[in-house]
Design an enzyme around this catalytic site. Structure first.
Site, PDB file in Angstrom:
ATOM      1  N   GLU A   1     -29.192  22.784  13.627  1.00 25.14           N
ATOM      2  CA  GLU A   1     -30.642  22.585  13.241  1.00 25.14           C
ATOM      3  C   GLU A   1     -30.624  21.073  12.451  1.00 25.14           C
ATOM      4  OE1 GLU A   1     -31.817  27.224  11.943  1.00 25.14           O
ATOM      5  OE2 GLU A   1     -31.766  25.369  10.367  1.00 25.14           O
TER       6      GLU A   1
ATOM      7  N   HIS B   1     -16.740  26.684   5.997  1.00 18.97           N
ATOM      8  CA  HIS B   1     -18.228  26.613   5.194  1.00 18.97           C
ATOM      9  C   HIS B   1     -18.141  26.103   4.048  1.00 18.97           C
ATOM     10  CE1 HIS B   1     -20.405  28.934   8.976  1.00 18.97           C
ATOM     11  NE2 HIS B   1     -19.086  28.088   9.570  1.00 18.97           N
TER      12      HIS B   1
ATOM     13  N   TYR C   1     -34.867  28.322   4.473  1.00 17.59           N
ATOM     14  CA  TYR C   1     -34.587  27.926   6.016  1.00 17.59           C
ATOM     15  C   TYR C   1     -34.117  28.716   6.757  1.00 17.59           C
ATOM     16  CZ  TYR C   1     -36.018  23.407   4.230  1.00 17.59           C
ATOM     17  OH  TYR C   1     -36.857  22.201   3.722  1.00 17.59           O
TER      18      TYR C   1
ATOM     19  N   TYR D   1     -20.977  34.224  17.544  1.00 18.30           N
ATOM     20  CA  TYR D   1     -19.914  33.671  18.368  1.00 18.30           C
ATOM     21  C   TYR D   1     -19.443  34.833  19.471  1.00 18.30           C
ATOM     22  CZ  TYR D   1     -19.593  29.471  15.544  1.00 18.30           C
ATOM     23  OH  TYR D   1     -19.720  28.270  14.566  1.00 18.30           O
TER      24      TYR D   1
ATOM     25  N   GLN E   1     -11.210  24.135   7.171  1.00 27.24           N
ATOM     26  CA  GLN E   1     -12.239  23.306   7.040  1.00 27.24           C
ATOM     27  C   GLN E   1     -12.470  22.668   5.763  1.00 27.24           C
ATOM     28  OE1 GLN E   1     -15.842  25.110   8.159  1.00 27.24           O
ATOM     29  NE2 GLN E   1     -15.023  25.692  10.197  1.00 27.24           N
TER      30      GLN E   1
END
Length: 409
Positions: free
Chosen positions: A279, A184, A289, A300, A120
């Site tokens: 979210e 991430h 949060y 997963y 990513q």
């Protein structure tokens, strides 16, 4: 280099009339069945308040058409409008280009630092600075290769007058700690109305890294707030606290890849969940949060996330969540003349479900949801609004596209 297709395709989508003319939404009409019909991955979890999930479906009366303006991009990630109507577009392998409004794709802009384009990672978001008209400063985030691994960094530089290069490049933020992973990284960028730069970061996904989302001595899983030159605002919530990194604005995030500033100046972030638990959050200074101690959805692999809690004392609830996920990318608040009924609505790019989610927001709550651009059939990575009110999007594909969604002529 693969060929680029200019204005390659146009598709017409007429949306049914459950709202007012020209796309205006009648508040009294927001009573439809939710657009999400798939079963939840965590059916025993219940929203903390009405409307937190599966908002009533709304529709736009105006017929819309999308046009593919350019194609042949390799996993484009960030999209930013230039004052002349052209677009800055990042490609994850490390290229930044200017694409004209009529689809001319420029050569890669030179002068950018190296990126770690694994998984990513790579070149991520791009925004123009609040003083671009005076100094032509642009800002971008990327996975930076470092000794021992990588981490998200943000750099800025001066875009040349011909758009061919960036100069005076400096790295103004480096996330810590370094980690040898490929997931991430976050990372979206947005300038608040006061000129501070917000940066969203992921917690790097792997189980050993997750707890760092709750730790103030780590940037992982945080929203960051800095000045445009990289210095720390004195009013940041953790500035001056022993053991806390002063750049942190909020904590307890999983992987935030979308951020948007509302017309009233409030900052909203969009966060990836696991199987369930995407979210929409209203950012507050110093707020927690919840991740990974409180989350919607399941792992997963199946089974609960940690203890399976959806709320924990001292943490904020999301304004809205999706279960199952849409895998959200970038986001923007709509403001424009083309769709007056969308004014102030939040548009969220959907990767997995290949659409743009239009969220109608009233009093900081989601009261309606619509899915747009569903007929394109590609992963929507980022979105922006043009000067005429048309919606522009990029698709995260091997053959990525720049697409314009507008009222049909």
């Amino acid at each position: 280099m693969r060929p680029f297709a200019l204005a390659a395709a146009t598709s017409l989508l007429a949306l049914s009339a459950a709202c007012g003319a020209n796309g205006q939404t009648d508040p009294q009409a927001i009573a439809g069945a939710p657009v999400e019909t798939r079963p939840a991955n965590a059916p025993d979890q219940t929203p903390a308040f009405p409307g937190q999930a599966r908002a009533p479906g709304v529709t736009t009366e105006a017929a819309m058409a999308h046009t593919v303006i350019a194609s042949g991009l390799v996993h484009p990630w960030g999209l930013a409008a230039l004052p002349d109507g052209n677009w800055l577009v990042t490609e994850r392998p490390g290229r930044l280009r200017i694409i004209s409004a009529d689809g001319r794709v420029g050569e890669p802009i030179t002068g950018l630092p190296a990126v770690d384009a694994r998984g990513q990672g790579g070149l991520l978001d791009v925004v123009i600075g609040p003083t671009f008209a005076q100094d032509r400063m642009i800002y971008w985030s990327y996975a930076e290769p470092r000794e021992g691994g990588n981490a998200t960094s943000v750099a800025r530089g001066v875009l040349s007058a011909d758009g061919a290069s960036v100069g005076a490049v400096e790295v103004i933020f480096r996330a810590l700690p370094v980690y040898d992973g490929d997931k991430h990284f976050g990372s979206s960028l947005a300038f608040g109305p006061d000129g501070h730069l917000f940066i969203t970061l992921g917690e790097r996904s792997d189980a050993p890294m997750r707890p760092q989302a709750q730790q103030l001595n780590s940037h992982m899983g945080k929203t960051i707030r800095i000045n445009a030159d990289g210095s720390v605002p004195e009013d940041n919530p953790f500035a001056g606290r022993d053991g806390a990194l002063p750049e942190i604005w909020s904590l307890g995030h999983r992987n935030v890849q979308g951020i948007a500033v509302a017309p009233d100046g409030q900052v909203w972030t969009i966060e990836h969940g696991t199987r369930g638990g995407d979210e929409v959050n209203l950012e507050k200074a110093g707020a927690n949060y919840g991740w990974p101690d409180a989350a919607y959805g399941i792992e997963y692999r199946g089974g609960p996330i940690n203890a399976g809690s959806t709320e924990t004392a001292g943490t904020e609830q999301p304004v809205y969540y999706w279960d199952p996920v849409i895998a959200p990318g970038g986001a923007t608040f709509y403001s424009g003349a083309m769709f007056p009924g969308w004014e102030g609505d939040l548009l969220v790019a959907g990767l997995k479900e290949k659409h743009i989610a239009r969220l109608v927001i009233e009093n900081d709550r989601v009261v309606g949801e619509e899915r747009l651009l569903t007929d394109l059939g590609e992963r929507i990575r980022d979105i922006a609004v043009g000067s005429d009110g048309a919606v522009w999007a990029i698709t995260d594909e091997d053959n990525g596209k720049l697409v314009r969604l507008a009222v049909a002529n």
